[in-house]
Design a protein around this motif. Structure first.
Motif, PDB file in Angstrom:
ATOM      1  N   HIS A  34     -10.123  -7.916  -6.432  1.00 15.66           N
ATOM      2  CA  HIS A  34     -10.490  -8.182  -5.032  1.00 15.66           C
ATOM      3  C   HIS A  34     -11.406  -9.392  -4.920  1.00 15.66           C
ATOM      4  O   HIS A  34     -12.384  -9.388  -4.175  1.00 15.66           O
ATOM      5  CB  HIS A  34     -11.106  -6.930  -4.398  1.00 15.66           C
ATOM      6  CG  HIS A  34     -10.067  -5.877  -4.138  1.00 15.66           C
ATOM      7  ND1 HIS A  34      -9.583  -5.580  -2.892  1.00 15.66           N
ATOM      8  CD2 HIS A  34      -9.373  -5.083  -4.997  1.00 15.66           C
ATOM      9  CE1 HIS A  34      -8.655  -4.643  -2.992  1.00 15.66           C
ATOM     10  NE2 HIS A  34      -8.507  -4.326  -4.252  1.00 15.66           N
ATOM     11  N   GLN A  42      -5.058  -9.020   4.166  1.00 17.11           N
ATOM     12  CA  GLN A  42      -4.624  -7.729   3.624  1.00 17.11           C
ATOM     13  C   GLN A  42      -5.300  -7.442   2.292  1.00 17.11           C
ATOM     14  O   GLN A  42      -6.048  -8.268   1.777  1.00 17.11           O
ATOM     15  CB  GLN A  42      -3.104  -7.729   3.482  1.00 17.11           C
ATOM     16  CG  GLN A  42      -2.564  -8.893   2.640  1.00 17.11           C
ATOM     17  CD  GLN A  42      -1.046  -8.946   2.601  1.00 17.11           C
ATOM     18  OE1 GLN A  42      -0.384  -8.665   3.587  1.00 17.11           O
ATOM     19  NE2 GLN A  42      -0.505  -9.276   1.445  1.00 17.11           N
ATOM     20  N   ASN A  43      -5.035  -6.259   1.783  1.00 26.02           N
ATOM     21  CA  ASN A  43      -5.593  -5.821   0.504  1.00 26.02           C
ATOM     22  C   ASN A  43      -7.122  -5.906   0.470  1.00 26.02           C
ATOM     23  O   ASN A  43      -7.707  -6.529  -0.398  1.00 26.02           O
ATOM     24  CB  ASN A  43      -5.012  -6.630  -0.669  1.00 26.02           C
ATOM     25  CG  ASN A  43      -5.313  -5.956  -2.002  1.00 26.02           C
ATOM     26  OD1 ASN A  43      -5.347  -4.737  -2.077  1.00 26.02           O
ATOM     27  ND2 ASN A  43      -5.556  -6.740  -3.041  1.00 26.02           N
ATOM     28  N   ARG A  44      -7.733  -5.265   1.420  1.00 32.98           N
ATOM     29  CA  ARG A  44      -9.195  -5.224   1.450  1.00 32.98           C
ATOM     30  C   ARG A  44      -9.607  -3.870   2.001  1.00 32.98           C
ATOM     31  O   ARG A  44      -8.883  -3.244   2.769  1.00 32.98           O
ATOM     32  CB  ARG A  44      -9.745  -6.339   2.340  1.00 32.98           C
ATOM     33  CG  ARG A  44      -9.108  -6.351   3.729  1.00 32.98           C
ATOM     34  CD  ARG A  44      -9.622  -7.495   4.576  1.00 32.98           C
ATOM     35  NE  ARG A  44      -8.798  -7.755   5.743  1.00 32.98           N
ATOM     36  CZ  ARG A  44      -8.816  -7.023   6.855  1.00 32.98           C
ATOM     37  NH1 ARG A  44      -9.591  -5.963   6.951  1.00 32.98           N
ATOM     38  NH2 ARG A  44      -8.031  -7.339   7.867  1.00 32.98           N
ATOM     39  N   PHE A  74      -5.477  -9.130  -6.218  1.00 30.40           N
ATOM     40  CA  PHE A  74      -4.806  -7.840  -6.394  1.00 30.40           C
ATOM     41  C   PHE A  74      -5.704  -6.800  -7.056  1.00 30.40           C
ATOM     42  O   PHE A  74      -5.859  -5.686  -6.562  1.00 30.40           O
ATOM     43  CB  PHE A  74      -3.550  -8.067  -7.238  1.00 30.40           C
ATOM     44  CG  PHE A  74      -2.822  -6.810  -7.577  1.00 30.40           C
ATOM     45  CD1 PHE A  74      -2.081  -6.140  -6.617  1.00 30.40           C
ATOM     46  CD2 PHE A  74      -2.865  -6.288  -8.862  1.00 30.40           C
ATOM     47  CE1 PHE A  74      -1.402  -4.981  -6.933  1.00 30.40           C
ATOM     48  CE2 PHE A  74      -2.188  -5.125  -9.182  1.00 30.40           C
ATOM     49  CZ  PHE A  74      -1.456  -4.472  -8.218  1.00 30.40           C
ATOM     50  N   ASN A  78       2.673  -9.318   3.339  1.00 31.87           N
ATOM     51  CA  ASN A  78       2.879 -10.290   2.266  1.00 31.87           C
ATOM     52  C   ASN A  78       3.594 -11.562   2.720  1.00 31.87           C
ATOM     53  O   ASN A  78       4.451 -12.094   2.019  1.00 31.87           O
ATOM     54  CB  ASN A  78       3.667  -9.643   1.109  1.00 31.87           C
ATOM     55  CG  ASN A  78       2.969  -8.412   0.554  1.00 31.87           C
ATOM     56  OD1 ASN A  78       1.763  -8.250   0.730  1.00 31.87           O
ATOM     57  ND2 ASN A  78       3.714  -7.545  -0.092  1.00 31.87           N
ATOM     58  N   LEU A 122      -0.448  -4.591  -1.991  1.00 24.90           N
ATOM     59  CA  LEU A 122      -1.010  -5.736  -1.260  1.00 24.90           C
ATOM     60  C   LEU A 122      -1.022  -5.407   0.230  1.00 24.90           C
ATOM     61  O   LEU A 122      -1.878  -4.685   0.700  1.00 24.90           O
ATOM     62  CB  LEU A 122      -0.195  -6.998  -1.589  1.00 24.90           C
ATOM     63  CG  LEU A 122      -0.323  -7.449  -3.051  1.00 24.90           C
ATOM     64  CD1 LEU A 122       0.750  -8.446  -3.421  1.00 24.90           C
ATOM     65  CD2 LEU A 122      -1.702  -8.049  -3.286  1.00 24.90           C
ATOM     66  N   LYS A 173       0.853  -1.182   0.000  1.00 23.11           N
ATOM     67  CA  LYS A 173       0.000   0.000   0.000  1.00 23.11           C
ATOM     68  C   LYS A 173       0.900   1.246   0.000  1.00 23.11           C
ATOM     69  O   LYS A 173       2.043   1.186   0.473  1.00 23.11           O
ATOM     70  CB  LYS A 173      -0.910  -0.021   1.228  1.00 23.11           C
ATOM     71  CG  LYS A 173      -1.959  -1.138   1.204  1.00 23.11           C
ATOM     72  CD  LYS A 173      -2.899  -0.980   0.025  1.00 23.11           C
ATOM     73  CE  LYS A 173      -3.850  -2.173  -0.086  1.00 23.11           C
ATOM     74  NZ  LYS A 173      -4.552  -2.187  -1.389  1.00 23.11           N
TER      75      LYS A 173
END
Lengths: 416, 970, 181, 87
Positions: free
Chosen positions: B51, B96-98, B48, B79, B147, A266
């Protein structure tokens, strides 16, 4: 085909079946007005501007591999105009102006992002040198802002201000500096050149340059002989080999420069940051990877890969400067082959052969130069006169002593 | 779901851990992935770009989906592969990545917009209006991309780096690696065996079977016991060999403390540099997914991973499992699941001639063409001939065959070779000198093949080492042929994923081809296939096959992209271990360091050295007050400064003078013994390299001084000139920088102060040198000055430096003097017009600084010829001048003719050094000005845009103070 | 007259941790003996008075407290004794230029393996061997003086960095050992 | 990358400093034409293949080395001391 948001939506609604190839795949013709050897960023932009600015469209770009497969596709994507010496200053200034209109010019989103470049300095002496450079940038009409330590902290709060080996005294902020999507630049120019009639010929390696009585007649390639009135050598990374086909020995030594990208993260780094004491520069791509690099591996090489000592040095520099990146994991490392010249500046010039022109010696600053390099190379090839902003990039300047040594490190090729 | 009686986990050691704020239990030996699956947690991440909900796909470091953040007490690690991370008591993790929760990710809207977000869409839009790119589009894209997150806090963890050396490096500890290590080990070779996982054994741990007539696990235990007992074998667990570099150097990452709660001084990771005479790549192979529509749902897993979770971790991903595979080998998992009591709903084998012996429905010639289940698989659609039917299932095990793990063989630009029978790339022999791939990594897919090739490679290596290969019987093992029919993608409605991690589907690859991105490199770059955390391990070959199909070429003709180091991602902290804080470069301390700090002097970096900036006195509030006082002190009384940082080179021999004549522009062979001379040294390209004084201590004995900055550079230069051009001369030299502590004593009272230390009477002429005794200690006294005052430099062996400095300062203070720092030193030298590397910055010639007369016409010297180039002479050159002003001025400013416009073309030069001169009561500068020496007396405009300074100055000679040098010679 | 007190770089510092000992040693006088072209025979005579011969590359020898250490092409350091008259060579006092650290213990080589890019295991680097190499970013001379004993010479001004790095590395190696137990 | 120093033995690349091509050893006469000096200082064959170049064992024995190596494969086929080189 014109690209736009609307087009993306309408194509999307109809299964994306309407998209057409970005460029043709022509077979080489027997003769062209101009042959450009090298389908990298500089070669493609040269062809583009030959067509666009000079109306010369009977042009072939010969690429031994795939378009944009050289250094334009393997660099750390930094775009800046922050030079000190007259000769470099106006050239990179011109280039940055071209960058600023490139999306509209090419109808291609090269993602040029002027998020600001900060060069950190770590001593009074370095500060003075950067101020000297910053003032030159302003004299040229570009922008520069001097940041003190607190100013740097506002922009880059994550640096280690307390313990880093070489304390942060401040930084020179170049607000118009930034980065771009490297492949897109090559593809954008390729598409633009193709649209204007330039033949982009891939998998076509030049094996010889035909010269008669001191005049260029064409080239030999793996796809046959091609006649040409003018030939441009635009093959940084392989300049010495191609120039040797015309009997030239260049002031170039080839070196490998490694670069690195981490896994996606990020947003955490919003500028391009350069560490003066450690040869370390970093930015974060739009995909989220930290893109960074350092110095050359320092030995002459064509291997397009590096070794661990420089890898470790770069990582150590990152750790002393911004230890918050420690847990980012390096996903990929790669190496590009740099044309290192004896003063760190490029060459855009005629040669001793009539009709044969040379564009090389970009050291490791070639990416940001792509627009102006093509612009000036096209001018030179079309008019036989150097462009005003590139007139100091002479091939004979090492012999005459009219050097453009920004770093002051002298005639050793790998020190720039 | 945990299966009783299966797995190698330690069920006596339960472990509690957290994921997304919820507590779970696992066992020692579990990975995070196996423990979550045991707890029926299938949804572990989001993809990625779209989603999409994602679950665990693999059981190794190649995992593209199950990437999580590990939260430590002080920091977090993004990661992290759940398939590699071992659980331990208190492990805290999160997805992660949400945007929102893992179940309800707001960015999942992207998945609905997919028709507009295909390959390269961003190159075609977001261009208008121009200002919106940085302002709106790019920030939105950036926020959505990426990510996991870094915390933004310094990584305070402990990391280490190390070197190791061996005869034979074995990479991977499956049957092939074990056999290689055992063979080389028994031969007495120095062996390192690296295993990426947290247990040795490779596929033995997952597949079981028999080796040498015994259960494979037993054979493994026996071999390991023997290897552990061999003193010449080093076993490295949790160590991934990440890169192959030149001349037998390999990079490897060891996870040292990541599987335990943090402990003081225990490193998290260690980055190894392993130097091996021979290497055996026994890294096995990676199973590959099949691209069928919606093949990315949680619950869809590689068949080999299903088998690993069952046999190694005692976990089944589902209650009703389906197998979709195109090899015989993959059938084993179905049989083992059934044996363990798990229902196998069906086996779908696309090969029309496949066998059908299992005790479950087998759909020969069938293909999976669709799947269901929003957050986890609930069912699949199968097509068999013209018929289409649904199967209810919560776990689909898939296999599209195997790719040899040949990545390391590509690290030195080697290209792999396409093997039509295996439908896979195999390593090109000799691609990495000294490295031989064996077993599945080389396409030998049976256990027997692994043992044979592992053994053979080791025999070859030990024989090359001059050792006798041991008489080692090859154990018997399974040797079934590996037969498959390549199946890359299944046609059907919807998207079929190739690259799970970067959300690249078969449509994207086809679109790339449609748009002319037909080269494999173009396709990769246009679609981003292969650029995600798994580096294309799961997708490269299939993507290539789809591209080959779309462009009407064969796979070998289409080519492949290159694998580059590292094999698995390596943290910056591990490769940069030791660089944190001061570790980046050594620190060099003067003997006077503590004494200076005791006096409150701020210490500043000068290269690697630390030198005092100034010595504040009570009542002084700014550095300028202290600096001004110190300057006046030197001009009026006496000052003491530690100048030990200057490089000192001891040069001896009959040809020493001749040698100096060659490296300096001026002549030293004529210098009388006991005298000192200023020397100018050029680079061979005619520019100034360095300056300094050299003293003649004896007939054949000189002492050269360099600047602090150039000490190392000059030494290297002298070594080159000596060894390249005059190795036979009678001259030898060595650095004595560290041997002497040397102090400048300057000012009208300098002689008196120095005298008070010496046994003999001081009667040195200016630029003289003499041996002295200082309190019984041998020393050297130089009469040289960098301040313009009468000056001395007193040198003693370093061990006495601190004592001498304290004493010098104490006595100076009784005379109205004291210590002075770098700031005052700088003012003093500017007042006197002495240059430093601020002036000799690398683009400067002797002519530029007015020293062309120092280039002797009578002899050759380094740099003399190249300095004759026309561009290095003439009025266009900027020459050293002094500037005087009554208002503050600044270094870094540029110079212009008053009244002229300010821009690049009118630029006349620039300022290199500036000070306020308390001596002259003016601002002084050293500057370079075009044709400057002819312009003394002119007014010039000094402009520093950055600091808002615009001042008219007077151009003058750079020597402001005592131009006649009377004080020096007093 | 001043009274100058001699100080070593680290005041004879000592550390013991995890079975390892690190200590600053006093090497006594150090003299660089650099042979002039053709000077080997003359120099050998001078060295003979100490019972020493000029060492082959990468080795050192000792005789009655006198040690001669190869340090480069036709160059050696004579340590522990004041130099006799030696002709055919340039002699330069190096006594004050170096800090010498001794490290001993079974894991001494493991510690140095984290800082030195040379194989220092006794199989490759037995007693009597010397290497001019690096300790992390510092140039160093490393001598193998015993089965579990090595000496490390670094530039005196860098002694604190050398100590800091060795100390930190010893802690890491000790922490690993503690986990194994 | 590893180099075999003729004196110290095989060592890691990090101990060495790289200067440039062998050309630097062929210093022109003091009164040679400027073109000769230009060639000496700047012009290079720069082959993609076997070359000879100069390395300095900076962290080791301080010797300059003349290394024969391949710029494409990085294979090293010879190392000799500059001070003792044969022609």
């Amino acid at each position: 085909m014109r690209y736009s948001g609307l087009r993306v939506i309408t194509e999307g609604l109809f299964g994306n079946r309407g998209w057409t190839p970005a460029w043709r795949e022509p077979s080489p013709k027997a003769e062209y007005d101009v042959v450009i050897i090298g389908g990298g960023g500089h070669g493609l932009s040269t062809a583009y501007y030959l067509a666009k600015n000079h109306g010369i469209t009977n042009v072939a770009v010969l690429e031994k591999g795939y378009l944009g497969g050289g250094n334009v596709g393997r660099n750390t994507t930094i775009v800046r105009a922050n030079y000190f010496l007259p000769g470099n200053s106006e050239f990179y200034s011109h280039s940055l102006k071209l960058w600023e209109g490139l999306e509209a010019e090419l109808n291609y989103n090269v993602m040029h992002s002027q998020r600001g470049l900060i060069n950190l300095f770590h001593s009074d002496g370095q500060r003075d040198a950067f101020v000297r450079r910053g003032n030159a940038m302003i004299n040229q009409g570009d922008d520069a802002i001097l940041l003190d330590r607190e100013g740097v902290r506002e922009h880059l709060p994550y640096l280690d201000f307390d313990n880093t080996r070489f304390p942060i005294y401040g930084g020179l902020l170049h607000p118009r500096g930034g980065s771009a999507r490297h492949d897109a630049v090559a593809w954008g120019y390729a598409r633009g050149a193709d649209k204007r009639g330039v033949d982009l010929i891939q998998n076509c390696e030049v094996t010889g340059i035909d010269i008669e009585n001191g005049v260029v007649k064409g080239v030999q390639t793996t796809r046959g002989a091609i006649r040409a009135k003018k030939v441009g050598i635009v093959v940084a990374g392989r300049s010495s080999q191609v120039a040797a086909m015309a009997g030239m020995r260049l002031p170039i030594e080839s070196h490998v420069l490694q670069a690195f990208v981490t896994e996606g993260l990020k947003p955490v780094i919003n500028h391009v940051v350069s560490f003066g004491m450690g040869h370390f520069y970093i930015s974060q791509s739009d995909k989220g990877g930290l893109v960074f690099g350092g110095d050359l591996d320092f030995y002459a090489s064509y291997a397009a890969r590096g070794n661990l000592p420089m890898v470790e040095h770069v990582m150590e520099a990152g750790m002393t400067l911004m230890p918050m990146i420690g847990r980012a994991k390096v996903l990929r490392s790669w190496g590009g082959i740099m044309d290192m010249s004896p003063d760190g500046s490029p060459i855009i010039d005629r040669t001793h052969v009539e009709g044969l022109y040379l564009n090389c010696g970009w050291n490791y600053g070639g990416f940001k130069a792509v627009p102006a390099s093509g612009w000036c190379m096209a001018h030179l090839m079309a008019t036989d006169q150097p462009h005003e902003v590139a007139r100091k990039f002479r091939l004979d300047r090492f012999a005459t002593g009219h050097l453009l040594d920004e770093e002051g490190t002298g005639s050793q090729h790998n020190l720039h | 779901m945990r299966i009783d009686g299966k797995g190698l986990i330690d069920r006596t050691k339960p472990v509690r851990f957290r994921f997304d704020g919820k507590d779970y239990a696992g066992y020692k030996g579990d990975t995070l992935a196996s423990a979550l699956l045991a707890n029926d947690v299938r949804l572990v991440g989001r993809s990625f770009k779209y989603h999409r909900p994602r679950g665990v796909l693999t059981a190794g470091s190649e995992e593209p989906n199950a990437l999580v953040e590990v939260i430590g007490p002080k920091n977090q690690t993004p990661n992290v592969r759940a398939t590699v991370q071992e659980v331990f008591e208190g492990l805290e993790t999160r997805s992660q990545n949400r945007l929102g929760s893992l179940r309800f990710d707001l960015l999942a809207v992207n998945d609905l917009l997919w028709p507009f977000l295909g390959a390269g869409f961003y190159y075609k839009t977001f261009m208008w209006p121009r200002a919106f790119w940085e302002g709106l589009y790019e920030p939105l894209i950036r926020r959505a991309a990426g990510l996991g997150s870094l915390s933004g806090r310094h990584d305070e963890g402990t990391y280490e780096k190390a070197f190791a050396f061996c005869d034979v490096l074995v990479i991977g500890s499956g049957p092939a690696g074990l056999m290689a290590a055992l063979t080389a080990g028994r031969a007495g070779a120095d062996v390192i065996l690296c295993e990426e996982s947290h247990a040795f054994g490779g596929r033995i741990l997952s597949d079981g079977g028999t080796i040498g007539g015994m259960p494979a696990g037993e054979w493994l235990a026996q071999v390991l016991a023997e290897l552990e007992a061999l003193p010449n074998v080093r076993l490295m667990l949790r160590t991934t060999v990440t890169g192959a570099y030149d001349h037998g150097t390999y990079g490897a990452l060891e996870r040292v403390g990541l599987h335990k709660p943090a402990r003081p001084n225990l490193s998290r990771e260690c980055f190894w540099r392993i130097v091996a005479k021979h290497a055996v790549l026994a890294a096995g192979a990676l199973e590959r997914p099949v691209a069928f529509p919606d093949n990315d749902r949680p619950g869809i897993m590689l068949a080999s991973a299903v088998r690993t979770y069952l046999n190694r971790y005692g976990v089944s991903l589902g209650k009703r499992v389906t197998l979709f595979a195109n090899t015989d080998q993959a059938r084993a998992v179905a049989r083992e699941l059934m044996a363990a009591g798990v229902t196998v709903a069906a086996i779908i084998d696309p090969r029309p001639d496949a066998f059908s012996v299992e005790d479950c429905p087998v759909h020969v010639g069938g293909e999976v063409i669709g799947t269901r289940g929003r957050l986890g698989l609930t069912g699949i659609t199968v097509r068999k001939g013209a018929e289409t039917f649904e199967i209810e299932t919560d776990c689909l095990a898939m296999s599209g065959g195997w790719n040899p793990t040949l990545h390391l063989t590509c690290h030195m630009n080697g290209r792999p070779r396409w093997d039509e029978d295996l439908a896979a790339f195999v390593p090109m022999e000799g691609a990495v000198p000294g490295l031989v791939a064996v077993g599945a990594a080389n396409g030998s897919m049976s256990t027997h093949g692994a043992l044979v090739t592992g053994h053979a490679a080791a025999v070859q290596a030990v024989q090359a080492l001059g050792r006798k290969a041991p008489d080692l019987p090859l154990p018997e093992a399974e040797d079934r042929p590996y037969v498959l029919k390549a199946l890359w993608a299944v046609e059907g409605k919807g998207r079929a994923w190739l690259d799970f991690a970067n959300d690249v589907t078969t449509k994207d690859v086809k679109l790339a081809a449609q748009e002319g991105f037909r080269s494999v490199e173009h396709m990769k770059r246009y679609t981003t296939q292969g650029m995600a955390p798994d580096q294309g391990k799961n997708s490269n070959v299939a993507a290539l096959a789809v591209l080959a199909d779309a462009t009407g070429r064969g796979i070998p003709e289409t080519g492949t992209t290159t694998f580059r180091p590292p094999y698995t991602p390596v943290s910056i902290a591990a490769m940069g271990a030791g660089g944190r804080a001061e570790g980046f470069a050594p620190q060099r301390f003067l003997t006077s360091d503590q004494a200076s700090r005791d006096r409150g002097a701020p210490m500043i970096e000068a290269g690697l050295w630390y030198r005092p900036s100034y010595f504040p006195k009570p009542g002084e509030t700014t550095w300028r007050e202290a600096c001004d006082r110190e300057v006046r002190m030197v001009r009026e009384a006496v000052g003491v400064a530690d100048v030990s940082t200057l490089g000192k080179i001891d040069i001896q021999g009959k040809d020493a003078g001749r040698f100096l004549d060659f490296v300096y522009t001026n002549t030293f062979s004529t210098l009388p013994v006991g005298r000192v001379r200023y020397g100018l040294m050029l680079r061979e390209d005619g520019h100034v390299l360095d300056d300094g004084t050299s003293a003649r201590l004896g007939e054949d004995h000189y002492l050269m001084t360099t600047t602090t900055a150039a000490a190392g550079l000059v030494m290297r230069h002298l070594d080159f000139v000596h060894q390249a051009f005059c190795a036979d001369w009678q001259v030898r030299f060595i650095s004595v920088t560290e041997s002497w502590a040397q102090f400048a004593v300057a000012g009208p009272k300098a002689r008196a102060l120095v005298q008070s230390f010496l046994e003999e009477t001081v009667d040195l002429p200016f630029m003289g040198v003499a041996p002295v005794r200082v309190g019984g200690v041998k020393g050297r006294l130089f009469r040289i000055s960098f301040s313009g005052e009468e000056g001395y430099e007193l040198a003693v062996p370093t061990r006495y430096g601190e004592a001498l400095f304290r004493d010098l300062v104490a006595r100076a203070e009784t005379m109205g003097g004291g210590p002075y720092g770098m700031e005052a030193l700088n003012v003093l030298r500017i007042e006197k017009g002495f240059i430093t590397h601020a002036e000799i910055h690398g683009r400067v010639t002797a002519h530029d600084i007015g020293m062309e007369k120092m280039v002797s016409a009578k002899k050759d010297c380094i740099g003399k010829a190249a300095a004759q180039r026309p561009g290095l002479w003439g009025p266009e050159r900027e020459q050293l001048v002094g500037l005087k002003a009554s208002a503050p001025i600044s270094a870094g400013a540029h110079l212009f003719v008053p009244g002229m416009e300010i821009h690049r073309e009118t630029d006349q030069g620039y300022v290199t050094s500036v000070c306020w001169s308390p001596t002259l009561g003016a601002w002084l500068a050293l500057a370079f000005l075009k044709d400057g020496r002819n312009r003394h007396g002119e007014k010039i405009r000094l402009v520093d845009h950055l600091r808002g300074i615009d001042v008219i100055c007077e151009v003058c000679d750079p020597v402001f103070h005592d131009p006649a040098g009377e004080k020096l010679r007093a | 007259m001043p009274e100058l007190i001699a100080k070593s770089a680290l005041d004879g510092r000592r550390l013991t941790l995890g079975g390892l000992t690190l200590v600053e040693l006093d090497p006594g006088p150090i003299t660089s003996v650099a042979l002039y072209p053709g000077g080997a025979k003359l120099a050998a005579k001078g060295l003979k008075t100490l019972g020493l011969t000029f060492p082959p590359p990468n080795t050192f020898t000792e005789k009655k407290g006198a040690r001669i250490v190869w340090t480069g092409r036709e160059q050696a350091f004579l340590m522990g004794v004041a130099p006799p008259a030696i002709e055919g060579a340039a002699l330069t006092d190096q006594s004050d230029g170096w800090a010498v650290l001794g490290i001993s213990g079974a894991a001494a080589v493991d510690v140095l393996a984290r800082l030195v890019p040379v194989d220092l295991r006794s199989s490759a680097f037995p007693a009597g061997r010397v290497a001019r190499t690096q300790v992390n970013h510092m140039n160093a001379v490393i001598l193998r003086t015993g089965d579990h004993e090595l000496e490390i010479m670094v530039f005196r001004s860098m002694a604190r960095t050398a100590w800091h790095e060795l100390e930190g590395t010893i802690s890491m190696v000790a922490a690993r050992q503690a986990v194994k137990i | 990358m590893r180099l075999r120093c003729p004196l110290c033995g095989e060592r890691d690349r990090r101990e060495f400093y790289y200067y440039g091509a062998e050309d630097y050893l062929h210093r022109p006469a003091a009164d040679a034409a400027l073109a000769e000096w230009d060639a000496y200082l700047h012009l290079r064959d720069n082959p993609a293949g076997v070359t000879r170049d100069l390395w300095y064992h900076e962290a080791g024995c301080s010797q300059w080395l003349l290394v024969t190596r391949n710029t494409v494969t990085h294979e090293i086929s010879g190392v000799e001391l500059v001070a003792e080189r044969k022609a």
